[in-house]
Write an enzyme that holds these catalytic residues in place. Structure first.
Site, mmCIF file in Angstrom:
data_model
loop_
_atom_site.group_PDB
_atom_site.id
_atom_site.type_symbol
_atom_site.label_atom_id
_atom_site.label_comp_id
_atom_site.label_asym_id
_atom_site.label_seq_id
_atom_site.Cartn_x
_atom_site.Cartn_y
_atom_site.Cartn_z
ATOM 1 C CG ASP A 226 -2.049 -1.033 1.102
ATOM 2 O OD1 ASP A 226 -2.291 -1.506 -0.029
ATOM 3 O OD2 ASP A 226 -2.639 -1.378 2.129
ATOM 4 C CD GLU A 227 4.761 2.053 2.928
ATOM 5 O OE1 GLU A 227 5.916 2.274 2.516
ATOM 6 O OE2 GLU A 227 4.507 1.770 4.112
#
Length: 294
Positions: A226-227
């Site tokens: 999620d980055e």
């Protein structure tokens, strides 16, 4: 006349725009839309040019002709036929709001994509997908079979010739190997709050903390969970008078909208990777309605 699109990423230096414009003019092409960005921090230059070939030059001839200019400036570049639809595989688990939104936008022509398959680790949406005449693949994922499951997923991608994977709330973590193999070709959506809440029931956590904004982020997938480089984000305001169920409903709406806008930017070749960030050019005001997303 065929509408074409040239995308360029290269080290920043003087004369790039002039060289591209001169090449297109000399080949009888008329520029209809142009966006550019010079990143002074990274020293990279990004450009997207839409044009029509008024003298009938074929894309292959233009590619051959542009190669010398591209080499001179160290360009990473692609020439796209804007009428060609991106082949997409959608992956989903048990939350169907993003899948249903993408199917609707595809059906009405708001997203010019070709959905070649839907993959899920559950059977919940088989009927919905098959009713759209789209192949459905249920590929179960367990801790013991994850390498085999990902191999089966990649086989579907290869067999269909898909250019993009869209994770429409697919609740499985992809391996580092798959992220590297499909770098820049997997788009994800996840909830993001101010402040951020992780783990189970994020909307319930947000409700209990009394947040005033909830939102969503769509990004390219990398091995950092999620980055990855962010393509699109949005928020919606909430108040003390709303319930946890209201938060969930509003959150699903904003997730679907943000994911659709991210896919839209990618398939129109308006999103460029720029290290850990992206450069995303907006649609021009005069673009066709399918290029404008609500």
């Amino acid at each position: 006349m065929r509408q074409l699109c040239l995308t360029v990423d290269c080290p920043s230096r003087r004369g790039i725009v002039a060289a591209i414009a001169t090449f297109l003019a000399d080949r009888g092409c008329n520029i209809t839309d142009s966006s550019q960005f010079d990143d002074t921090e990274t020293g990279r230059f990004f450009m997207r040019v839409s044009f029509v070939s008024e003298e009938g030059e074929t894309p292959d001839a233009l590619r051959d002709g542009f190669a010398r200019t591209a080499t001179a400036f160290g360009m990473t570049w692609q020439l796209h036929d804007e009428a060609a639809k991106t082949k997409v595989v959608i992956m989903v688990s048990r939350f169907g709001h993003c899948l249903n939104d993408l199917l609707y936008r595809w059906r009405i022509g708001a997203l010019p994509i070709d959905i070649v398959a839907v993959i899920s680790n559950h059977m919940d949406y088989q009927k919905v997908v098959v009713n759209h005449d789209i192949p459905f693949h249920c590929i179960r994922v367990t801790p013991d079979n994850k390498p085999q499951a990902e191999a089966a997923i990649l086989q579907v991608v290869e067999d269909t010739g898909a250019d993009l994977i869209v994770l429409a709330r697919y609740m499985q973590i992809l391996s580092d190997e798959m992220c590297r193999r499909m770098s820049g070709r997997i788009i994800n959506i996840h909830h993001s709050f101010l402040p951020s809440f992780k783990g189970a029931n994020p909307y319930k956590q947000a409700f209990e903390k009394g947040v005033k904004l909830i939102g969503a982020t769509s990004h390219y997938v990398t091995s950092d969970l999620d980055e990855g480089p962010i393509i699109e984000q949005d928020t919606v305001r909430v108040t003390h008078a709303q319930s946890a169920a209201d938060y969930v409903a509003l959150g699903r709406d904003v997730e679907a909208q943000v994911l659709a806008r991210a896919v839209h930017a990618h398939v129109h070749h308006r999103a460029f990777l720029n290290g850990s960030k992206t450069v995303v050019f907006p649609s021009s005001p005069g673009s066709h309605s399918s290029e404008r997303m609500g």
